[in-house]
Design a protein around this motif. Structure first.
Motif, PDB file in Angstrom:
ATOM      1  N   SER A 190       8.281  55.836  -7.055  1.00 31.17           N
ATOM      2  CA  SER A 190       7.159  56.591  -6.522  1.00 31.17           C
ATOM      3  C   SER A 190       6.224  55.667  -5.738  1.00 31.17           C
ATOM      4  N   PHE A 191       5.197  56.282  -5.149  1.00 34.15           N
ATOM      5  CA  PHE A 191       4.188  55.553  -4.398  1.00 34.15           C
ATOM      6  C   PHE A 191       2.882  55.528  -5.188  1.00 34.15           C
ATOM      7  N   ALA A 192       2.076  54.526  -4.940  1.00 33.45           N
ATOM      8  CA  ALA A 192       0.796  54.404  -5.635  1.00 33.45           C
ATOM      9  C   ALA A 192      -0.061  55.642  -5.368  1.00 33.45           C
ATOM     10  N   PRO A 193      -0.546  56.298  -6.416  1.00 38.54           N
ATOM     11  CA  PRO A 193      -1.363  57.508  -6.223  1.00 38.54           C
ATOM     12  C   PRO A 193      -2.798  57.148  -5.842  1.00 38.54           C
ATOM     13  N   LEU A 194      -3.336  57.867  -4.857  1.00 34.87           N
ATOM     14  CA  LEU A 194      -4.719  57.718  -4.427  1.00 34.87           C
ATOM     15  C   LEU A 194      -5.363  59.087  -4.458  1.00 34.87           C
ATOM     16  N   ARG A 195      -6.617  59.150  -4.868  1.00 31.56           N
ATOM     17  CA  ARG A 195      -7.253  60.462  -4.925  1.00 31.56           C
ATOM     18  C   ARG A 195      -8.763  60.358  -4.712  1.00 31.56           C
ATOM     19  N   VAL A 196      -9.306  61.430  -4.124  1.00 31.04           N
ATOM     20  CA  VAL A 196     -10.755  61.621  -4.092  1.00 31.04           C
ATOM     21  C   VAL A 196     -11.049  62.627  -5.197  1.00 31.04           C
ATOM     22  N   ASP A 197     -11.737  62.210  -6.209  1.00 26.97           N
ATOM     23  CA  ASP A 197     -11.863  63.024  -7.414  1.00 26.97           C
ATOM     24  C   ASP A 197     -12.397  64.422  -7.147  1.00 26.97           C
ATOM     25  N   HIS A 198     -13.458  64.540  -6.336  1.00 25.51           N
ATOM     26  CA  HIS A 198     -14.076  65.845  -6.176  1.00 25.51           C
ATOM     27  C   HIS A 198     -13.293  66.767  -5.239  1.00 25.51           C
ATOM     28  N   LEU A 199     -12.107  66.339  -4.782  1.00 22.53           N
ATOM     29  CA  LEU A 199     -11.259  67.231  -3.986  1.00 22.53           C
ATOM     30  C   LEU A 199     -10.199  67.916  -4.832  1.00 22.53           C
ATOM     31  N   GLN A 200     -10.142  67.578  -6.119  1.00 20.83           N
ATOM     32  CA  GLN A 200      -9.124  68.174  -6.964  1.00 20.83           C
ATOM     33  C   GLN A 200      -9.589  69.525  -7.498  1.00 20.83           C
ATOM     34  N   PRO A 201      -8.878  70.625  -7.165  1.00 18.87           N
ATOM     35  CA  PRO A 201      -9.297  71.945  -7.653  1.00 18.87           C
ATOM     36  C   PRO A 201      -9.047  72.100  -9.150  1.00 18.87           C
ATOM     37  N   HIS A 202      -9.921  72.861  -9.785  1.00 20.15           N
ATOM     38  CA  HIS A 202      -9.728  73.172 -11.195  1.00 20.15           C
ATOM     39  C   HIS A 202      -8.813  74.381 -11.310  1.00 20.15           C
ATOM     40  N   PRO A 203      -7.742  74.282 -12.055  1.00 18.24           N
ATOM     41  CA  PRO A 203      -6.765  75.384 -12.089  1.00 18.24           C
ATOM     42  C   PRO A 203      -7.289  76.667 -12.720  1.00 18.24           C
TER      43      PRO A 203
END
Length: 437
Positions: A190-203
């Motif tokens: 896999s590739f290193a995961p990168l994220r902007v926390d406040h862009l993740q929707p709550h399911p």
């Protein structure tokens, strides 16, 4: 009997920003914004800061001393620029050396990691009455496109160390960097995961529910701001409104690296730095003026022991990510509009210590400029045969930052107003004309 949930103000704000959903604006306003963004895109300049946390070894990268005992075990290789030679572990950058200007005469007075990081990022030492902004904040303020929904300054995998050196200082929170986190190393396939926390929707929260929560937040927030408009509260409000604006646009897709093919992702390298360089390319394509990518989780370049194995591994990541970024920007006609600065807080000692490492050395080290506005294919400045001192072209952090400004078309003498009404220049140094186009 079930009671309706009661949310505190803090819980309501957190819930509102933690979920995705469209924030409606009128089609007319969308069209106006799109036209404005397109019109300004032709003139948009960009900057990529490649930050080497821990202080990279100049002698094992861009200022080699193969004929001296301080030179170490690495071999040097020729490059696309006649007479310019790099480490054998930087073949991709060697092939594009005509795009690079090596500054071999950097010298500062700060050999502590945190203080050195602040000096290099702001031009000023820690302390004193003025809260100087990071150069990324000052430049993104000058280069920003107000019509863009994306942040003006994105820092990728900055790590926990010396975060205050990224502060917008007296410019205020409006010009703070948006941080992209690295959530761990890549797995085997896999590739290193990168994220902007406040862009993740709550399911568990759908769009209608999100809009109700947003309306509630707006009501509470406006009342609160009217009565308590202190700098901290305004900073809090600025951050949340920026996040909500981005949630409501397609611009957030710029952070989604899964839209890229495996071949492209592999070319950048599977690690955090490589994937960060890929994200930088995507953000620049969409008009973000300033992106910073860090290599060296924590203080990765701080090679007091086992220097050569560590620098080899770091150089391989650097070479793949940086060289592929330049290639892809050039293919898109963006490299001539994008200036790249490679730097760390200081260099490493020319002498190799008893642990096979190199220690802190701010007296004589290298930085590199590349891309738009830069006359590549050259080394400016020189160090002695043993690497212990600068013998030609000595510069300091002010000169470096002034040169970066000039390459981007920003007057380094441009002033911003600090607390108390004091005008402060972006940089107090002198641009190095020999490396500017």
């Amino acid at each position: 009997m079930l009671q309706p949930p009661v949310f505190t103000r803090r819980q309501s704000i957190a819930a509102a920003v933690s979920i995705g959903g469209a924030i409606g604006i009128s089609p007319l306003m969308q069209s106006i914004a799109a036209v404005a963004a397109e019109a300004s895109a032709d003139d948009q300049r960009h900057c990529v800061l490649l930050w080497m946390s821990g202080g990279p070894s100049q002698i094992d990268t861009f200022d080699m001393k193969p004929k001296h005992n301080n030179g170490g075990s690495f071999k040097e290789i020729s490059t696309a620029a006649p007479g310019l030679r790099f480490s054998e572990h930087l073949p991709g950058l060697a092939a594009q050396a005509d795009r690079l200007a090596i500054l071999r005469g950097m010298s500062t007075k700060e050999g502590d990691h945190e203080r050195g990081t602040t000096v290099m990022r702001t031009g000023h030492a820690i302390g004193g009455p003025v809260r100087y902004p990071a150069i990324g904040c000052s430049l993104s303020k000058s280069l920003r496109n107000p019509a863009s929904k994306l942040p003006h300054y994105v820092t990728i995998a900055p790590g926990p160390f010396a975060r205050s050196s990224l502060s917008p200082g007296f410019l205020g929170p409006k010009f703070a960097a948006t941080s992209v986190s690295a959530s761990g190393p890549p797995g085997n396939d896999s590739f290193a995961p990168l994220r902007v926390d406040h862009l993740q929707p709550h399911p568990m929260v759908d769009a209608p529910r999100f809009e109700r929560r947003l309306a509630l937040w707006e009501s509470m927030q406006s009342t609160f701001l009217q009565t308590r408009g202190t700098p901290n509260v305004v900073a809090h409000d600025t951050v949340y409104r920026s996040a909500i604006d981005m949630l409501g646009s397609d611009a957030k897709d710029a952070f989604d690296l899964t839209e890229e093919s495996e071949v492209v992702r592999q070319a950048y390298g599977r690690g955090t730095f490589g994937q960060g360089c890929l994200m930088a390319r995507r953000l620049i394509e969409r008009g973000v003026p300033l992106v910073e990518v860090t290599l060296g989780d924590g203080l990765g370049w701080d090679t007091h022991a086992n220097n050569f194995d560590q620098v080899k591994q770091l150089s391989e990541q650097l070479d793949a990510g940086w060289s592929t970024l330049m290639t892809e920007l050039a293919d898109r006609g963006l490299l001539e509009k994008t200036t790249i600065l490679w730097a760390g807080e200081f260099g490493r000692t020319p002498a190799i210590n008893s642990n096979g490492g190199r220690d802190h050395f701010p007296q004589a080290f290298s930085c590199v400029l590349a891309g738009g506005g830069i006359a590549g294919g050259q080394a400016y400045g020189a160090t002695s045969a043993d690497g212990m001192e600068v013998t030609d072209g000595k510069i300091n952090q002010h000169d470096l930052l002034a040169t970066l400004c000039a390459a981007l078309g920003v007057d380094p003498a441009s002033e911003n107003i600090a607390e108390g009404g004091r005008p402060i220049a972006i940089s107090e140094g002198s641009p190095i004309r020999q490396v500017l186009l």
